[in-house]
Design an enzyme around this catalytic site. Structure first.
Site, short mmCIF file in Angstrom:
data_model
loop_
_atom_site.label_atom_id
_atom_site.label_comp_id
_atom_site.label_asym_id
_atom_site.label_seq_id
_atom_site.Cartn_x
_atom_site.Cartn_y
_atom_site.Cartn_z
CG ASP A 160 -1.94 1.12 1.16
OD1 ASP A 160 -2.32 1.53 0.05
OD2 ASP A 160 -2.34 1.61 2.24
CG ASN A 409 4.69 -4.78 6.78
OD1 ASN A 409 4.60 -4.39 7.95
ND2 ASN A 409 3.72 -4.59 5.88
CD GLU A 410 0.17 -5.49 7.35
OE1 GLU A 410 -0.23 -5.42 6.17
OE2 GLU A 410 -0.28 -4.79 8.27
CG ASN A 463 1.77 -4.02 11.19
OD1 ASN A 463 2.54 -3.67 12.08
ND2 ASN A 463 2.16 -4.22 9.95
CE1 TYR A 465 -3.65 0.89 10.65
CE2 TYR A 465 -2.96 -1.33 10.09
CZ TYR A 465 -2.70 0.02 10.16
OH TYR A 465 -1.47 0.51 9.74
CE1 TYR A 469 -8.07 -0.18 5.86
CE2 TYR A 469 -6.26 -0.69 7.33
CZ TYR A 469 -6.74 -0.05 6.21
OH TYR A 469 -5.90 0.71 5.44
CD GLU A 501 1.71 -1.02 9.39
OE1 GLU A 501 0.50 -0.98 9.04
OE2 GLU A 501 2.62 -1.41 8.63
CD1 TRP A 546 -0.21 3.08 8.29
CD2 TRP A 546 1.95 2.60 8.59
NE1 TRP A 546 0.35 2.92 7.04
CE2 TRP A 546 1.68 2.62 7.20
CE3 TRP A 546 3.26 2.34 9.01
CZ2 TRP A 546 2.66 2.39 6.24
CZ3 TRP A 546 4.23 2.10 8.05
CH2 TRP A 546 3.92 2.12 6.69
CE LYS A 565 -4.80 3.13 7.81
NZ LYS A 565 -4.89 3.03 6.34
#
Length: 601
Positions: A160, A409-410, A463, A465, A469, A501, A546, A565
């Site tokens: 992203d 990452n992720e 991370n 949210y 999300y 994040e 983040w 963000k």
């Protein structure tokens, strides 16, 4: 790989400035045999995408060409001449005249070529650099290229942030003696009041190695001989978060009684360890306060800029931040050098982002096939990933600011194949650097009860949210779900937890009295919600918001001119959340300083 520096035996020139520039086209002859036939000029360092008011250049998929002529200094006669590219995103090829001298895959680490035979002292040479921005299932990061019914090639990717390309960092020409230092490795530790510096030196030819450690005033505090050894410093001045004290390791190669080469390495003496659920720097618990960031700014894209770098560090200092993660790729070496000098703590990350078919553009998509399979992220992908780890550690191993490696990452962490893919990479990273902890940034489908990777690593980085999300706008449920999950990680693993994040997209200037996603008030409330949870969980030893600043992404229906963000806008104007974080973090820093003063009085 040693960064070029100027010493009594070495010189360098930066080739920053304007280069001839052209897109590669099917009918274009090979450009390295003659002067590039173009009127366009592109700045180096900079991404090329946003520099020109040209949609074709902005959206180009494939190779572009840079070219310039440079004169080799007359004083370099008898020296080895090296051409170095600090980064070419994501693949680079270099020609001097009509000869190909270097090729490299990987967009964020340097590569170089010895061009002595082509670079006569005092003469001009023509340098042509091709840069290819294509991403496939076998590159790091990965992507997919398609061709539409009009014959247009399009690049898609699962990370992203915008796929900026070009020569985003410096190109350098430098000289070294025939007998020269090729690598230096430094590892430090602290034993009581004694600082320990272990070193290893590699050279192009046999020579006597003499090393001297000098303090910040230039005074010699220790000396040793041999290509590997240990130096001990009584009552050493330690490198600490907030105070980046640096010694200098002066490495001399001597042959026939004469100095052949000298290289200097800044050294911060400090120790890093994980004990239980604590992260210790110099034996003291450390709490990470800071950000995930990006190398991203208007016009330059991912191009390095000293003014932007210094301003970003100044804003972090203003907020009381003490750390950042190089999300999601190795940053320019200048960032780490600045962090070294100023005592900023860094989690250093590879470019392995997007190894997850269940994610798309920062939000969750549908899994239609296995992430780790012969047709997707396969053995070739893993080999590219391994090379990225090697190059990251080789470049950044001597920076005291770097306290931990993040190797991805992720990624997909719950499906079959994930552990088989990552276990050899973890072993490789530990072999290359046994002195630093390892981590990876986990996305929310990898929970404490089903994640297949967490036990391989030293620190759990999450991370999350909730409230954005998931349970969008419902901060009561977000607080409940976050605390429930963090307690599960704490109980299951007993390891330190950093939230690498958390945050919410926020449109600067949008205000609301009631709960309204995208408003500045909502971003502030979400951060407050998370902070209440963090303060209740003993194993949480870090919070990195983040993001530091808004940044550009590919176009999409949830991205209006990029990801919003940031607690700062893309041009570094603070949103309300920046002031909220400043109040929290400066108070925490003051409390830590008071505690440290009390303990030493």
């Amino acid at each position: 790989m040693l960064k070029p520096i100027s010493t009594s035996t070495r010189e360098q020139i930066l080739l920053d400035g304007l280069w001839l520039f052209a897109l590669d086209t099917p009918d274009r002859p090979e450009p390295w045999g003659s002067v590039l036939d173009t009127r366009r000029e592109a700045p180096v360092p900079a991404s090329y995408n946003d520099v020109f008011a040209d949609q074709e250049i902005h959206d180009h998929v494939g190779w572009v060409w840079y070219q310039r002529t440079v004169r080799v200094p007359r004083g370099w006669s008898g020296e080895r001449v090296i051409l170095r590219v600090d980064a070419a995103t994501h693949e680079g090829v270099v020609y001097v005249g009509d000869r190909r001298v270097a090729h490299h895959i990987g967009g964020y680490t340097p590569f170089e070529a010895d061009i002595t035979d082509l670079a006569e002292a005092g003469a001009e040479i023509r340098i042509t650099i091709g840069v290819n921005n294509e991403l496939t299932n076998e590159t790091i990061p990965p992507g997919t290229i398609t061709t539409d019914e009009f014959g247009r090639r399009k690049q898609t990717y699962r990370h992203d942030f915008y796929n900026y390309a070009g020569l985003a960092r410096s190109v350098r020409l430098y000289s070294v003696p025939t007998v020269h230092v090729t690598d230096v490795t430094v590892a430090t530790d602290v034993e009581g009041a004694t600082g320990v510096v272990d070193y290893r030196v590699e050279a192009s030819a046999a020579a006597q190695v003499v090393v001297r450690l000098r303090d910040a005033a230039g005074v010699e505090v220790a000396r040793a001989e041999g290509d590997a050894g240990r130096i001990e410093v009584t009552d050493a001045e330690l490198w600490r978060p907030g105070r980046g004290y640096l010694y200098t390791l002066e490495v001399d190669l001597v042959a026939g009684g004469a100095l052949q080469d000298r290289y200097e390495v800044p050294v911060g003496i400090r120790s890093v360890r994980v004990e239980g659920a604590r992260f210790l720097i110099n034996g003291e618990p450390f709490f990470f306060r800071g950000f995930g960031k990006h190398e991203d700014s208007a016009i330059r894209g991912r191009g390095f800029d000293n003014a932007i770098m210094v301003h970003d560090f100044a804003l972090m200092e203003w907020m009381g931040a003490n750390s950042f993660r190089t999300s999601h790729y190795p940053y320019a070496e200048e960032f780490l050098e600045y962090a070294d000098r100023h005592g900023i703590v860094v989690i250093d990350e590879t470019a392995a982002v997007g190894l997850n078919l269940g994610l798309g553009g920062g939000f969750h998509g549908r899994v239609t096939e296995k992430s780790f399979s012969p047709t997707m992220f396969n053995d070739n992908t893993q080999a590219a990933h391994a090379q990225g780890i090697r190059e990251l550690i080789a470049r950044d191993k001597n920076h005291p600011s770097v306290v931990m490696w993040s190797i991805t990452n992720e990624p997909e962490s719950v499906e079959d194949g994930a552990r088989e893919y990552f276990e050899p990479l973890v072993a490789l990273a530990r072999e290359l650097d046994p002195t630093r902890p390892l981590t990876y940034a986990n996305e929310y489908r990898g929970q404490f009860h089903n994640d297949r990777l967490a036990d391989l690593f030293d620190v759990i980085c999450l991370n999350r949210y909730y409230g954005w999300y998931m349970e969008t706008g419902d901060l009561v449920m977000a607080e409940h779900r976050l605390e429930t999950e963090l307690r599960g990680w704490q109980t299951t693993f007993g390891k330190p937890i950093i939230i690498t994040e958390y945050g919410a997209d926020t449109l600067a200037g949008l205000h609301a009295v009631t709960t309204q996603a995208w408003s500045e008030e909502f971003q502030t409330s979400l951060l407050q919600t998370y902070h209440r949870v963090f303060d209740r969980i003993d194993a949480v030893i870090g919070e990195q918001v983040w993001n530091f600043a808004d940044f550009q992404t590919s176009q999409g229906v949830i991205r209006v001119d990029g990801n919003k963000k940031g607690v700062f806008t893309r041009d570094r104007r603070p949103k309300a959340a920046a002031h909220e974080l400043r109040a929290r973090w400066t108070a925490a820093a003051a409390a830590e300083a008071g505690s440290e003063t009390a303990s030493t009085s």
